[in-house]
Design a protein around this motif. Sequence first.
Motif, PDB file in Angstrom:
ATOM      1  N   TYR A 266       9.834  -3.917  -7.333  1.00 12.57           N
ATOM      2  CA  TYR A 266       8.646  -4.151  -6.505  1.00 12.57           C
ATOM      3  C   TYR A 266       7.390  -4.209  -7.366  1.00 12.57           C
ATOM      4  CZ  TYR A 266      11.864  -3.675  -2.727  1.00 12.57           C
ATOM      5  OH  TYR A 266      12.931  -3.896  -1.889  1.00 12.57           O
TER       6      TYR A 266
ATOM      7  N   GLY B 120       3.389 -10.247  -5.431  1.00  9.01           N
ATOM      8  CA  GLY B 120       3.404 -10.407  -3.971  1.00  9.01           C
ATOM      9  C   GLY B 120       4.768 -10.891  -3.499  1.00  9.01           C
TER      10      GLY B 120
ATOM     11  N   HIS C  55       7.411  -7.251  -1.148  1.00  9.61           N
ATOM     12  CA  HIS C  55       6.336  -6.373  -0.683  1.00  9.61           C
ATOM     13  C   HIS C  55       6.171  -6.450   0.825  1.00  9.61           C
ATOM     14  CE1 HIS C  55       4.916  -4.851  -4.490  1.00  9.61           C
ATOM     15  NE2 HIS C  55       4.950  -6.067  -4.998  1.00  9.61           N
ATOM     16  N   ARG C  56       6.284  -7.655   1.356  1.00 11.83           N
ATOM     17  CA  ARG C  56       6.110  -7.820   2.802  1.00 11.83           C
ATOM     18  C   ARG C  56       7.132  -6.969   3.559  1.00 11.83           C
ATOM     19  NH1 ARG C  56       4.358 -12.441   5.917  1.00 11.83           N
ATOM     20  NH2 ARG C  56       3.531 -13.346   3.992  1.00 11.83           N
TER      21      ARG C  56
ATOM     22  N   GLU D 182       6.646  -3.099   3.019  1.00  9.90           N
ATOM     23  CA  GLU D 182       5.549  -2.552   3.827  1.00  9.90           C
ATOM     24  C   GLU D 182       6.014  -2.268   5.252  1.00  9.90           C
ATOM     25  OE1 GLU D 182       2.017  -4.929   3.505  1.00  9.90           O
ATOM     26  OE2 GLU D 182       1.415  -3.841   1.686  1.00  9.90           O
TER      27      GLU D 182
ATOM     28  N   LEU E 196       2.035   1.283  -7.535  1.00 13.16           N
ATOM     29  CA  LEU E 196       3.032   1.282  -6.446  1.00 13.16           C
ATOM     30  C   LEU E 196       2.915   2.547  -5.604  1.00 13.16           C
ATOM     31  CD1 LEU E 196       6.505   0.053  -7.760  1.00 13.16           C
ATOM     32  CD2 LEU E 196       5.140  -0.893  -5.893  1.00 13.16           C
TER      33      LEU E 196
ATOM     34  N   ARG F 133      -0.041   2.395  -3.418  1.00 14.79           N
ATOM     35  CA  ARG F 133       0.120   1.429  -2.333  1.00 14.79           C
ATOM     36  C   ARG F 133       1.047   1.932  -1.231  1.00 14.79           C
ATOM     37  NH1 ARG F 133       1.601  -5.021  -2.915  1.00 14.79           N
ATOM     38  NH2 ARG F 133       1.859  -5.416  -0.690  1.00 14.79           N
ATOM     39  N   TYR F 134       2.182   2.541  -1.636  1.00 12.89           N
ATOM     40  CA  TYR F 134       3.214   2.870  -0.639  1.00 12.89           C
ATOM     41  C   TYR F 134       3.281   4.356  -0.275  1.00 12.89           C
ATOM     42  CZ  TYR F 134       4.804  -1.913  -1.035  1.00 12.89           C
ATOM     43  OH  TYR F 134       4.859  -3.285  -1.006  1.00 12.89           O
TER      44      TYR F 134
ATOM     45  N   HIS G 198       7.873 -14.110  -6.388  1.00 13.61           N
ATOM     46  CA  HIS G 198       7.161 -12.854  -6.676  1.00 13.61           C
ATOM     47  C   HIS G 198       5.654 -13.050  -6.878  1.00 13.61           C
ATOM     48  CE1 HIS G 198      10.680 -10.291  -6.966  1.00 13.61           C
ATOM     49  NE2 HIS G 198      11.282 -11.187  -7.731  1.00 13.61           N
TER      50      HIS G 198
END
Lengths: 292, 260
Positions: A43, A47, A51-52, A55, A89, A92-93, B126
């Motif tokens: 990951y 993008g 990632h989509r 999420e 990462l 973000r998560y 990616h």
Amino acid sequence: MTTSRPVKTLPQRAGLGLKPEHYKTILSDRPDVGFFEVHAENYMGAGGPPHRYLEEIAALYPLSLHGVGLSIGAARGLDKAHLARLRQLIDRYRPQSFSEHLAWSTHETGFLNDLLPVPYTEETLARVVAHVDETQQTLGRPLLLENPSTYVLFADSTIDEVDFMATIAQRTGCGLLLDVNNVMVSAVNHRLDPFAYIDRFPVELVGEIHLAGYDETTDAAGDRLLIDAHGTSVRNDVIELYRYTLARSGPLPTLIEWDNDVPDFATLNAEAARADAMLSAAALQHAKGRAA
Amino acid sequence: MITGFAESQDAFAAALLHADQPLPPGITTARGMADAARFAVYRNNVFVGLTGALAQRFVVTEQLVGTDFFAGMARAYAQDHKPRSPLIIDYGDDFPDFVAAFPPAGGLPYLPDLARIEVAWTQAYHAADAVPLDLAALAEVSPEILPDLRLVAHPSVRLIRSDFPVGSIWNAHQQDEVMPVSDWYGQAVLVLRPHMDVDVCILPPQDAVFAAFLLNGASLGEAAQAAFAAAPEFDFGAALLGLVNLGAFCAFHPDKGSNP
């Protein structure tokens, strides 16, 4: 570094490795899985679909971020760019857990793409402790350090593996990830008693357990050689060792690792259900133990 | 600080990467002796991991040469090309260049460009997300400043210009039953991911130069001029509409000469 012990925020349930081929099934069926774990390096693209989907799935399930490329056991310094990517990462998560391996994989010749073994000496201990400190400082949180599966021993080693890991945890405040399959693989490969390893392991520091399937072959001397393969269901002797572990530790978040020849989601979920049943039994046993 | 630990890892790495080298000093077993079969597990893991990553990325390339040939070619590449970082998703970006210089593959001159499509596919997958340029926004630009306009390429877009019909070959291998490619001519292939899915598009031949110039940052006027010079049948309106509709751009700059 003085960090507090990791808060065990992953649920005491079975979790599964998240695989791209299962993204859509998970989102449409919303299966009752305790948590999902991803390899951080998958990951680290800018993008796109990974990632989509992550999420969406991380909004529904607890998440464990598992690094396979930090090379904490490297003799030379950690890759600062990689640490920065991990930090990104995590920011973000906000995963419930971050873990890495007691192993090395990066060398001046490049990234070697395997979890390579470390001799256990005072010198290597100091180096690993420094790397765990640096990682935890950069990431702003404690990590769980995973015991390795190994195929060779080092003549130079002077420290037992369990002592080595316990000392790292003591000096850095990190938690431990106990891979029960790795315990079995290394114990068979080095003619050790896997149950004795569990007896001595500081289970109170364990934030997560890993289970996986091994392959079996023989070495040049004709001795059994187990290989950490992650391509089958968990073997029966590892299930027994897991039951033994839970009797000592009580229920712990438990990941089923199946990374090669990934089966359909139902097959994976059946593996998780088996672990969940054992976790429930362990919880009951522990409750009785406390009541008695 | 270089220590005994670092030196022992150097020796381990050297023995790992070269099967003809002796086992590294200091490794042993419970029997008290080094065991080649055990060390071979690590050697095997390294190469199976890397060649497996290539096989996963270069699916059509592997179909074209067969699994055995591909395994040999991937192994030869992996021997001298280690990933530069732990990001295996980037591994093989320069595999097409290796294929182009790999003598046993010399009989398949289209193979490197086909592999370039597969590199572009993963890069597009990616790449950073961005909303593609809306045609309506472009339509509002007054015609007199149109020639000075510079379009910003979508982060996912890659153009492969080949002397071979590599787009058709790639397309043929997306079906269960692979049909032979009949029209044997050069193709310009645009690989991009405007939304969630990666698209592999064969451009009209007369649009190739136009697309190449625009993606390199030329203004619409400069790109059109070059396209007309290369192909008199070039249709500016159709070409621009086509590329914008594919999602090849995400913004434009009206300012003359500046191209960030």
